[in-house]
Design an enzyme around this catalytic site. Structure first.
Site, PDB file in Angstrom:
ATOM      1  N   SER A  89       0.774  -1.245   0.018  1.00  0.00           N
ATOM      2  CA  SER A  89      -0.054  -0.072   0.052  1.00  0.00           C
ATOM      3  C   SER A  89       0.744   1.217   0.140  1.00  0.00           C
ATOM      4  CB  SER A  89      -0.877   0.051   1.010  1.00  0.00           C
ATOM      5  OG  SER A  89      -1.957   0.733   0.959  1.00  0.00           O
ATOM      6  N   ASP A 232      -2.306   6.262  -3.397  1.00  0.00           N
ATOM      7  CA  ASP A 232      -1.337   5.553  -2.580  1.00  0.00           C
ATOM      8  C   ASP A 232      -0.861   4.446  -3.755  1.00  0.00           C
ATOM      9  OD1 ASP A 232      -3.636   4.097  -2.364  1.00  0.00           O
ATOM     10  OD2 ASP A 232      -2.948   3.358  -0.400  1.00  0.00           O
ATOM     11  N   ASP A 234      -1.442   1.421  -3.833  1.00  0.00           N
ATOM     12  CA  ASP A 234      -2.430   0.234  -4.539  1.00  0.00           C
ATOM     13  C   ASP A 234      -3.681   0.844  -4.736  1.00  0.00           C
ATOM     14  OD1 ASP A 234      -3.121   0.653  -1.869  1.00  0.00           O
ATOM     15  OD2 ASP A 234      -3.608  -1.448  -1.614  1.00  0.00           O
ATOM     16  N   ASP A 236      -6.153   1.842  -2.850  1.00  0.00           N
ATOM     17  CA  ASP A 236      -7.427   1.506  -1.961  1.00  0.00           C
ATOM     18  C   ASP A 236      -7.613   3.026  -1.426  1.00  0.00           C
ATOM     19  OD1 ASP A 236      -5.171   1.662  -0.270  1.00  0.00           O
ATOM     20  OD2 ASP A 236      -6.109   0.085   0.868  1.00  0.00           O
TER      21      ASP A 236
END
Length: 448
Positions: A89, A232, A234, A236
Site C-alpha cells: 500500500s 497511494d 495500491d 485503495d
C-alpha cells in the site's frame, strides 16, 4: 513467534518468498479457487511466484490478474473462493505485503487471518502428489470488468478538469481512463508504472504531493479550475487537492462526503473509526445522523457497515468503502464520487471545505515493545478514567471524550509504538491533552 498479520494483512520490509510460499500452502488447505493480483513493487513478481507455487503445491488453482489496483482485485474476488493482493500500500518501496479478501470483496477479519496463521505456524500443510498439483490461469479482463461496473454506477454531469497523481503505481492502469470515460479533462502525473516510485513515495501526504499541489495552483492561476486526486501505492486510498492547490483536510473531506451521501441516499448511518475527528459529528448534527465508530482498519469499518446496513463508511486517511458498489476500499471510486458531490452541490471543493470548522489535531507515538502493549493499555484504561474524569470508550484502545475535545490512546497494529492522538478546538487545550496522554502512557511503561 509474533503475529504475521497486522491491521492490514501481512506487511513487512524485505518480505521473504519463503513466507509467501507458506501462505500459499496455508490458503490452499482451506480455499481451492484463488485469484491473485499485485502492485508495481519490484518484489511483486517474486512474491507472486512463491505464493502461487504454494497454492499449486497445496492443490489449489490460481488465476493471476497481474498488476492491478487493490479495488480491482477485491471486486474480482467475487468469482473465486478467495482473493490475494500482493501490496504494501502506502509503505516505501522496500516493503511488500499480502492481503486476503473473501468472495464478497471484504478483507479477511482477525478470525479468518488467525486460521491461516495457525496453519503456517504449525506447518500443518498438505502438499499434494504430482497428479493433484493445481493449475494456473490468467484473466486479462479483470480491469475491464471492474471499470464497466463503475461506469454503470457513477454519473457525473459536469465536465471537470482533474489532475490525477497515480504515484507510479497500479492506479496508472485505471484511474486516468475512468475519469476520462466519465467526461473529465485529465492531466495525469506520475502515471508510468515504476516499483521504485521514482516520481514520489506512495504515501499521499503533503510532503510527497508538493509538486502536484504546486502544479494545480499554477494551472488555476489562469482560471482553469483543476482539482487533484492522488492515490497511494495500491489505490485503495484517495486524497484530494482543492482548486487553491491545498491538500484537502482528511477529516473535513470525510465529513463533507458523509453529508453528501446522507442527503443523496437518505441513509442516516455513517461508519467511521475511533480516530476520526469530532468534525463529522458536528457537521452532520442537524441531519440526525448516527455516527458509528469502529476499530481502526477497513475490515472493522466494512463489517460494521454490513451490520448496520450503512451505505458509506470511511477512515480519515482516505480509505473509503461504498457498500452500494462493493466492499473493498476504493480510492478510484472515491475520487469519482468526490466529483459527484461537487456536481450535486454545484460548488467548488474549497467552497465546501472552507465552510467546515477547523480543529487542532496533535499526535505522538511512544516506543513500546509488542509484548508490553496489552499491559500498557490495561493501565491506561484503569488509570485514565481518574485523570480525564470520564469513562473511556474501548472499541480500539481507549478514547476519552471530553467537553473540550478528546484523547485516543491505542497500540499500533503494525509498529512497536503506542499512539496518542488528541483533538481540541484550540492549541492550548490540544497541547494540554497531548501532554496528559503522553504522561499516562509513560507512567504505564514505568509501572511494568
Amino acid at each position: 513467534m509474533g503475529r504475521l498479520f497486522g491491521t492490514s494483512g501481512i506487511r513487512m520490509k524485505n518480505l521473504s518468498p519463503k513466507i509467501a510460499y507458506k501462505v500459499g500452502l496455508a490458503v490452499a488447505k482451506k480455499y481451492k479457487k484463488v485469484v491473485v493480483g499485485r502492485d508495481t513493487r519490484t518484489t511483486g513478481k517474486l512474491i507472486e511466484t512463491a505464493l502461487t507455487a504454494g497454492i499449486l503445491n497445496g492443490g489449489g488453482e490460481v488465476t493471476t490478474i497481474n498488476i492491478v489496483p487493490t479495488p480491482v482485485l477485491g471486486f474480482n474476488a467475487r468469482n473465486y473462493d478467495v482473493g490475494i493482493m500482493i501490496t504494501a500500500s502506502h509503505n516505501p518501496p522496500e516493503y511488500n505485503g499480502i492481503k486476503l479478501f473473501n468472495k464478497n470483496g471484504l478483507a479477511f477479519n482477525k478470525k479468518e487471518e488467525d486460521e491461516i496463521e495457525e496453519i503456517i505456524f504449525k506447518e500443518d500443510f498438505i502438499e499434494v502428489e504430482w497428479h493433484s498439483v493445481g493449475e494456473i490461469w490468467e484473466d486479462s479482463r479483470a480491469i475491464r470488468n471492474y471499470m464497466e461496473h463503475i461506469l454503470k454506477n457513477v454519473e457525473i454531469n459536469e465536465k471537470f478538469n482533474v489532475v490525477i497523481d497515480c504515484a507510479n503505481a497500479s492506479a496508472c492502469l485505471v484511474s486516468p481512463y475512468l475519469f476520462t470515460d466519465l467526461g473529465c479533462h485529465v492531466i495525469s502525473v506520475n502515471s508510468h508504472m515504476d516499483g521504485r516510485f521514482i516520481g514520489r513515495l506512495p504515501e499521499p501526504d503533503e510532503k510527497n504531493l508538493k509538486k502536484t499541489m504546486d502544479m494545480i495552483k499554477g494551472l488555476n492561476m489562469s482560471g482553469d479550475n483543476y482539482i487533484g486526486i492522488a492515490h497511494d501505492g495500491d489505490a485503495d486510498r484517495m486524497v484530494a487537492i482543492d482548486e487553491k492547490g491545498r491538500l484537502a483536510d482528511f477529516d473535513k473531506l470525510l465529513a463533507a462526503f458523509s453529508r453528501y451521501m446522507v442527503e443523496k441516499t437518505g441513509n442516516k448511518k455513517i461508519v467511521t473509526t475511533v480516530d476520526a475527528s469530532m468534525i463529522i459529528d458536528e457537521y452532520l448534527k442537524d441531519l440526525d445522523v448516527e455516527i458509528i465508530r469502529t476499530k481502526v482498519g477497513d475490515v472493522a469499518v466494512a463489517e460494521e457497515m454490513i451490520k448496520n446496513s450503512a451505505v458509506f463508511g470511511g477512515e480519515p486517511s482516505g480509505t473509503w468503502i461504498h457498500a452500494d458498489i462493493h466492499l473493498t476500499p476504493d480510492g478510484i471510486l472515491s475520487g469519482l464520487r468526490v466529483l459527484e458531490m461537487l456536481d450535486f452541490y454545484n460548488k467548488k471543493l474549497y467552497e465546501i471545505l472552507d465552510e467546515i470548522p477547523s480543529y487542532v489535531n496533535l499526535r505522538e507515538k511512544i516506543p513500546c515493545e509488542d509484548d508490553k502493549k496489552e499491559k500498557v493499555m490495561s493501565y491506561v484504561i484503569e488509570n485514565g478514567e481518574s485523570l480525564f474524569k470520564t469513562v473511556p470508550e474501548t472499541v480500539d484502545g481507549a478514547r476519552f471524550n471530553l467537553e473540550n475535545g478528546w484523547v485516543l490512546i491505542r497500540p499500533s497494529g503494525t509498529e512497536p509504538y503506542i499512539r496518542v492522538r488528541v483533538e481540541a478546538k484550540n492549541n492550548k487545550d490540544a497541547k494540554e491533552l497531548l501532554e496528559k496522554g503522553i504522561k499516562l502512557v509513560k507512567e504505564a511503561l514505568s509501572a511494568l
